[in-house]
Enzyme design. Structure first.
Site, PDB file in Angstrom:
ATOM      1  N   HIS A   1      25.034  25.365 -32.611  1.00  0.00           N
ATOM      2  CA  HIS A   1      24.659  26.784 -32.668  1.00  0.00           C
ATOM      3  C   HIS A   1      25.808  27.528 -33.365  1.00  0.00           C
ATOM      4  O   HIS A   1      26.967  27.099 -33.266  1.00  0.00           O
ATOM      5  CB  HIS A   1      24.509  27.262 -31.218  1.00  0.00           C
TER       6      HIS A   1
ATOM      7  N   CYS B   1      19.912  30.494 -35.058  1.00  0.00           N
ATOM      8  CA  CYS B   1      21.392  30.507 -35.096  1.00  0.00           C
ATOM      9  C   CYS B   1      21.923  29.111 -35.393  1.00  0.00           C
ATOM     10  O   CYS B   1      22.915  28.658 -34.779  1.00  0.00           O
ATOM     11  CB  CYS B   1      21.992  31.031 -33.794  1.00  0.00           C
TER      12      CYS B   1
ATOM     13  N   ASP C   1      29.288  22.478 -25.271  1.00  0.00           N
ATOM     14  CA  ASP C   1      28.481  23.694 -25.193  1.00  0.00           C
ATOM     15  C   ASP C   1      27.215  23.355 -24.399  1.00  0.00           C
ATOM     16  O   ASP C   1      26.299  22.719 -24.911  1.00  0.00           O
ATOM     17  CB  ASP C   1      28.156  24.149 -26.633  1.00  0.00           C
TER      18      ASP C   1
ATOM     19  N   GLN D   1      22.104  25.033 -23.337  1.00  0.00           N
ATOM     20  CA  GLN D   1      20.708  24.609 -23.197  1.00  0.00           C
ATOM     21  C   GLN D   1      20.537  23.560 -22.099  1.00  0.00           C
ATOM     22  O   GLN D   1      19.450  23.398 -21.576  1.00  0.00           O
ATOM     23  CB  GLN D   1      20.189  24.025 -24.527  1.00  0.00           C
TER      24      GLN D   1
ATOM     25  N   LYS E   1      20.495  32.001 -19.564  1.00  0.00           N
ATOM     26  CA  LYS E   1      19.640  30.850 -19.873  1.00  0.00           C
ATOM     27  C   LYS E   1      19.266  30.085 -18.609  1.00  0.00           C
ATOM     28  O   LYS E   1      18.487  29.153 -18.663  1.00  0.00           O
ATOM     29  CB  LYS E   1      20.345  29.896 -20.835  1.00  0.00           C
TER      30      LYS E   1
END
Ligand SMILES: Cc1ncc(COP(=O)(O)O)c(C=O)c1O
Length: 400
Positions: free
Chosen positions: A117, A358, A194, A197, A220
């Site tokens: 991202h 993104c 990261d 998600q 999220k």
């Protein structure tokens, strides 16, 4: 599974026909999270960490309990390893700037991947410009996952940091960190993951991942926006300088110099996102009440059902079919712009995402400018998928 779960999300009582398929961008909020936020503002609010009066000390205790809850949720060593930020983006910027500023110089290299991202690309570009190091990207495989072999081959004596996505917001693929983490640590290279998600869909265990930093955003995982989490391994608390200066992060301030607080406080300048943290705590309660592996299987079943139907359509291109992946279905319809599809679906109350997500370097790599994306959350069911597929077929006929 999760038959009556929609009842916990007030938006469905207001909009019963809503088919929300944009959880990868931000999830809907359950009533328990909304109520915790409004109750906090209404009955519990004051600043934290500073007041000696009970309103403040009670909220401080509740606020700090969320830190412990997050620590348990991701299996970190201790709540002392959890730093609150305003978002995952801010958490990545914090690590990139403080690490680069201290440790990176000309000739050094850091490794990301084509799957990242922008939040895990742009901060590195900004720092690379300032500190003159090189940003290297690992390739991706046909199935939309990181090419681990390529990544391992790119690690060399110049490599000073590795920063990678856990679950892609475009292809949904889940990175297997076993070899990456081992090689990184054998070579003394810090690893940032990261987890934006991954965090709401599958159990996250930072001890097993053996990462130095893990980041995610509250919005999220059924929590509020305006709060992010940075897990940091103990040794970095001493080695990195503060990211921002201000109240709360200090030990002693004189007119010409400052000494800093230790631990997470060193990285939490100013009034923290108080109510957002309280809401985030409630969203973790919500997830703990619904086993994460059940959530993953539920979403993956919906994905598999949609994938099977869509892959048999000869005008559909699907991006990402790794074996290890979450409920994110990114696609295009030949000769139709994804925005047109999204607009027609919206007329049937179906919310999907379109654009570059993104992830422009990834879009370029797969040779498209934009795609459509349907992503699943705990509240979706088979009926949602059926409505989506039926409307997609109608939209195709209409637009062609
Ligand atoms: C994989 C990934 N990383 C980072 C981010 C950035 O999160 P935020 O905008 O909440 O800081 C996102 C958000 O879409 C994401 O999907």
């Amino acid at each position: 599974m999760f038959e009556n779960i929609k009842n916990q999300f007030p938006v469905y009582s207001e909009k019963p026909n809503l088919v929300f398929l944009d959880t990868a961008a931000s999830s809907l909020k359950p009533i328990s999270v909304i109520k915790s936020i409004s109750d906090c503002y209404a009955y519990e609010y004051s600043n934290v960490h500073r007041g000696l009066y009970s309103l403040s000390s009670n909220l401080t205790t509740k606020f700090e309990n969320v830190r412990s809850k997050i620590s348990k949720f991701i299996n970190s060593e201790s709540e002392e390893n959890i730093i609150f930020t305003k978002s995952a983006t801010e958490a990545i910027n914090l690590v990139v700037e403080t690490y680069s500023n201290k440790f990176l110089t000309e000739d050094d290299e850091i490794i990301i991947s084509y799957l990242e991202h922008h939040a895990n690309i742009v901060p590195w570009h900004m720092a690379a410009k300032k500190y003159k190091f090189k940003v290297i990207a690992a390739e991706i495989l046909e199935d939309g996952s990181i090419d681990v072999e390529d990544l391992l081959n790119k690690i060399n004596s110049k490599t000073k940091f590795i920063s990678l996505v856990h679950m892609s917001n475009v292809t949904g693929s889940i990175t297997n960190f076993e070899q990456i983490s081992k090689k990184a640590h054998d070579n003394n290279i810090p690893l940032l993951i990261d987890g934006c998600q991954h965090i709401a869909h599958k159990t996250t265990n930072v001890e097993e991942l053996n990462c130095d930093f893990y980041v995610f955003s509250g919005h999220k995982l059924y929590g509020p926006s305006g709060v992010g989490v940075l897990y940091m391994k103990q040794k970095w608390f001493e080695q990195l300088d503060p990211y921002q200066g201000g109240g709360s992060m200090i030990d002693v301030v004189e007119i010409d110099k400052t000494s800093y607080a230790q631990g997470f406080q060193k990285f939490e300048a100013g009034t923290p996102p108080i109510v957002q943290v309280i809401g985030l705590g409630e969203s973790i309660n919500f997830l703990n009440n619904h086993n994460l592996e059940d959530i993953f299987n539920h979403e993956k079943n919906l994905y598999d059902y949609a994938y099977e139907k869509m892959s048999s359509m000869n005008d559909v291109l699907i991006y990402g079919d790794a074996i290890q992946k979450g409920g994110i279905l990114t696609f295009n319809i030949k000769n139709i712009h994804p925005n047109d599809i999204a607009m027609v679906l919206d007329q049937n109350n179906i919310a999907i995402r379109t654009g570059h997500h993104c992830a422009q370097p990834l879009m370029k790599k797969i040779g498209v400018q934009s795609t459509a994306r349907a992503s699943f959350g705990i509240y979706n069911d088979k009926n949602d998928v059926d409505i989506f597929l039926e409307s997609l077929n109608k939209a195709k006929d209409f637009l062609k």
